[in-house]
Design a protein around this motif. Structure first.
Motif, short mmCIF file in Angstrom:
data_model
loop_
_atom_site.label_atom_id
_atom_site.label_comp_id
_atom_site.label_asym_id
_atom_site.label_seq_id
_atom_site.Cartn_x
_atom_site.Cartn_y
_atom_site.Cartn_z
N PHE A 346 0.83 -1.20 0.00
CA PHE A 346 0.00 0.00 0.00
C PHE A 346 0.87 1.26 0.00
N ILE A 347 1.93 1.25 0.77
CA ILE A 347 2.84 2.40 0.81
C ILE A 347 3.48 2.61 -0.56
N TRP A 348 3.89 1.52 -1.21
CA TRP A 348 4.45 1.64 -2.56
C TRP A 348 3.43 2.25 -3.52
N LEU A 349 2.18 1.83 -3.41
CA LEU A 349 1.14 2.37 -4.28
C LEU A 349 0.99 3.88 -4.07
N CYS A 350 0.91 4.30 -2.81
CA CYS A 350 0.74 5.73 -2.53
C CYS A 350 1.94 6.53 -3.02
N ASP A 351 3.13 5.99 -2.82
CA ASP A 351 4.33 6.69 -3.27
C ASP A 351 4.37 6.80 -4.79
N ALA A 352 3.92 5.75 -5.49
CA ALA A 352 3.92 5.77 -6.96
C ALA A 352 3.01 6.86 -7.51
N TYR A 353 1.87 7.09 -6.85
CA TYR A 353 0.87 8.00 -7.38
C TYR A 353 0.78 9.31 -6.60
N SER A 354 1.84 9.63 -5.85
CA SER A 354 1.96 10.94 -5.16
C SER A 354 0.84 11.18 -4.15
N ILE A 355 0.47 10.14 -3.42
CA ILE A 355 -0.59 10.25 -2.43
C ILE A 355 0.04 10.38 -1.04
N PRO A 356 -0.19 11.48 -0.32
CA PRO A 356 0.39 11.64 1.02
C PRO A 356 -0.07 10.53 1.96
N LEU A 357 0.79 10.18 2.91
CA LEU A 357 0.52 9.08 3.84
C LEU A 357 0.38 9.59 5.27
N ILE A 358 -0.64 9.07 5.94
CA ILE A 358 -0.84 9.36 7.36
C ILE A 358 -0.82 8.04 8.12
N TYR A 359 0.11 7.91 9.05
CA TYR A 359 0.22 6.71 9.88
C TYR A 359 -0.43 6.98 11.23
N LEU A 360 -1.33 6.11 11.64
CA LEU A 360 -1.99 6.21 12.95
C LEU A 360 -1.46 5.07 13.80
N ALA A 361 -0.52 5.39 14.67
CA ALA A 361 0.23 4.37 15.40
C ALA A 361 -0.42 4.05 16.75
N ASP A 362 -0.71 2.78 16.94
CA ASP A 362 -1.16 2.23 18.22
C ASP A 362 -0.66 0.78 18.24
N VAL A 363 0.66 0.61 18.35
CA VAL A 363 1.28 -0.66 18.01
C VAL A 363 2.21 -1.15 19.12
N PRO A 364 2.01 -2.37 19.61
CA PRO A 364 2.92 -2.93 20.60
C PRO A 364 4.25 -3.36 20.00
N GLY A 365 4.33 -3.44 18.67
CA GLY A 365 5.54 -3.89 17.99
C GLY A 365 5.24 -5.05 17.06
N PHE A 366 6.29 -5.72 16.63
CA PHE A 366 6.14 -6.91 15.79
C PHE A 366 5.96 -8.13 16.68
N MET A 367 5.24 -9.11 16.15
CA MET A 367 5.00 -10.35 16.88
C MET A 367 6.32 -11.09 17.11
N ILE A 368 6.40 -11.78 18.24
CA ILE A 368 7.58 -12.57 18.55
C ILE A 368 7.19 -14.04 18.71
N GLY A 369 8.18 -14.91 18.72
CA GLY A 369 7.94 -16.34 18.91
C GLY A 369 8.52 -17.15 17.77
N SER A 370 8.69 -18.43 18.00
CA SER A 370 9.35 -19.28 17.02
C SER A 370 8.56 -19.39 15.71
N GLU A 371 7.23 -19.39 15.81
CA GLU A 371 6.42 -19.56 14.60
C GLU A 371 6.64 -18.40 13.63
N VAL A 372 6.58 -17.16 14.14
CA VAL A 372 6.76 -16.02 13.24
C VAL A 372 8.21 -15.88 12.80
N GLU A 373 9.14 -16.27 13.64
CA GLU A 373 10.55 -16.22 13.22
C GLU A 373 10.78 -17.17 12.06
N ARG A 374 10.20 -18.37 12.15
CA ARG A 374 10.32 -19.32 11.04
C ARG A 374 9.60 -18.79 9.79
N GLY A 375 8.59 -18.00 10.00
CA GLY A 375 7.86 -17.42 8.87
C GLY A 375 8.52 -16.18 8.28
#
Length: 521
Positions: A346-375
């Motif tokens: 989505f960010i690539w799309l907005c950047d390609a077509y000159s669309i400004p981006l607004i990020y609304l952050a409410d994020v604990p971070g990236f998921m952790i654990g062996s399953e996501v690391e393997r992924g």
């Protein structure tokens, strides 16, 4: 009226045969029409009529393969028309002609249409309903320089140059399945649309897997599990209307201006009551988005896929913006591999077509654990961070609640040179949350205090350590240290963003001089 000249039988024969070929592709046969009706499908020309402004469609190659029996237009309608007075190229399979399969002239028509789109830099609408290649034509349509591969080559060349929209009404099989994947938006009709490289029958023959078509490549599966589909719709009419709406947010091509519309107010006022102050209390971030964008203007992409992250286009005072927002209602807003992929594209799309981006952050971070690391969570997370870093459109990071760890980076935080980092009073920015931080730093000490002095002493020690940690990342201190550009109440956020968006227009757009980046995909 009589003509003074005698009629030429050869000319009359040409007229007759051309008229017959024209009529053959004008309407489906009675049997084919009944089948379309039983599938709740529209005829290809009715689909085009719904898409374009009335009377604007001009067709090319209508008599392709006219000498063959039962192959009117060789199974594909190509041409150009107007959508809301803007010129577009249209490529539409006819499923009543050998299931919309590709022959040599089908491919040539599609290649020519994409070449026109490249030459004139016009958006492309792909109306897909095709069983794939005709094996009987494989030598003529498959391997050569103007074979089917050229279609994909041209699609890649078109990517980011002009909008490409795919309405998938039926199958998109085998190699043809890549046509939707190269477009900017894939709209799939539930119950009819499907994408697959190998059919269920082929899967059973080759790998011994027994699976239904819906589970293999159905519309709902692709819109919820694989993420290849972007929007799930009920029927052909809704698909076409959705495609028209999508184009209304986008420019004609990469160097055209974005369309503007009459400014409207938001559907609901954004207030301090919209956002719970306790970061552990989930809430629907759509309520924040509704308070920022013009009434009923948010077009969400991949709403059924990776819902912990919300992305879509909206309008603010009539101008297009892109929204990337964490949603604590789904998986606590934690970022996973799928949400990182969703954001990156989505960010690539907005950047390609000159669309400004607004990020609304409410994020604990990236998921952790062996399953996501393997992924490959690191690889996928790096992709999102790379997309944020390299985007040259105006970007605004709004911390509405927590922004912890690499989650702050992925959501366009201060280190990524956003035009501004704005915080609400509910915001918290830190390497990690207080509870996790205290446990990480003082785990051994906590165990010792409990062993020597009991649970009450342990709780007192934890509370004291947590208070010290929270003081260290105090919001006023972050503003004083210029981490934040503004701390603002929710009621003033839309006005603040609108002012900053106006100032950001016309900025120089350069990230790095090189041949190309090497994405961590």
């Amino acid at each position: 009226m009589t003509t003074p000249y005698p009629l030429d039988p050869k000319v009359e024969d040409v007229r007759r045969r051309i008229a017959e070929a024209h009529a053959a592709s004008e309407r489906p046969t009675e049997k084919a029409a009944a089948k379309l009706e039983s599938q709740n499908k529209l005829y290809v020309r009715d689909r085009i009529d719904l898409l374009v402004d009335e009377g604007s469609f001009v067709e090319d190659g209508r008599y392709a393969n006219a000498l063959a029996t039962g192959l009117p237009a060789d199974g594909v309608v190509t041409g150009r028309g107007l959508v809301d007075d803007r010129p577009v190229i249209i490529i539409a399979n006819d499923p009543t002609v050998k299931a919309g399969s590709w022959g040599a002239r089908t491919v040539e028509k599609i290649v020519r249409a994409t070449e026109t789109a490249l030459r004139e830099e016009l958006p492309v609408f792909w109306l897909v309903d095709s069983a794939g290649a005709r094996i009987t034509d494989q030598v003529e349509m498959f391997p050569g320089r103007r074979g089917a591969g050229r279609i994909f080559h041209n699609q890649v060349a078109l990517s980011g140059k002009v909008p490409q929209v795919c309405c998938l009404f039926g199958p998109s099989a085998a190699g043809g399945a890549y046509i939707p994947s190269f477009t900017d938006l894939v709209i799939m009709v539930e119950g009819n649309a499907s994408m697959y490289l190998g059919s269920p029958r082929m899967a059973e023959m080759v790998v011994g897997e027994k699976v239904s078509l819906e589970d293999m490549g159905g519309a709902r599966m692709h819109c919820t599990v694989s993420g290849v589909g972007d929007v799930l719709v009920a029927d052909d009419t809704e698909a076409i209307e959705t495609a028209r709406i999508w184009l209304s947010y986008l420019p004609l091509n990469w160097h055209s201006e974005l369309p503007s519309y009459e400014p409207e107010g938001p559907s609901a006022e954004l207030t301090s009551e919209t956002i719970p102050e306790r970061e552990s209390q989930p809430f629907d971030v759509h309520d924040v988005i509704d308070g920022l964008v013009d009434d009923d203007s948010f077009f969400e992409v991949k709403s059924l896929f990776a819902p912990e992250l919300v992305v879509g286009l909206g309008r603010m005072a009539g101008e297009t913006v892109g929204i990337v927002a964490n949603n604590s209602m789904a998986k606590g807003g934690v970022l996973f591999t799928d949400s990182a992929d969703k954001a990156s594209r989505f960010i690539w799309l907005c950047d390609a077509y000159s669309i400004p981006l607004i990020y609304l952050a409410d994020v604990p971070g990236f998921m952790i654990g062996s399953e996501v690391e393997r992924g490959g969570i690191i690889r996928h997370g790096a992709k999102m961070v790379s997309a944020v870093s390299s985007a040259t459109v105006p970007q605004f990071c709004v911390v509405i609640r927590k922004a912890y760890g690499a989650g702050l980076y992925a959501m366009g935080g201060p280190g990524f040179a956003p035009d501004a980092t704005i915080a609400l009073p509910t915001a918290r920015i830190a390497v990690m949350g207080p509870e996790a931080a205290v446990n990480a730093v003082y785990a051994n000490k906590i165990a010792q205090v409990e062993a020597e002095h009991g649970e009450a002493a342990r709780d007192e020690f934890i509370a004291r350590a947590r208070a010290e940690y929270e003081e260290d990342v105090d919001l006023e201190r972050l503003a004083a240290d210029l981490v934040l550009d503004q701390v603002i109440e929710p009621e003033s956020l839309r006005r603040e963003l609108l002012t900053r968006l106006r100032h950001a227009r016309g900025r120089e757009r350069t990230f790095s001089t090189r041949r190309r980046d090497i994405p961590p995909v």
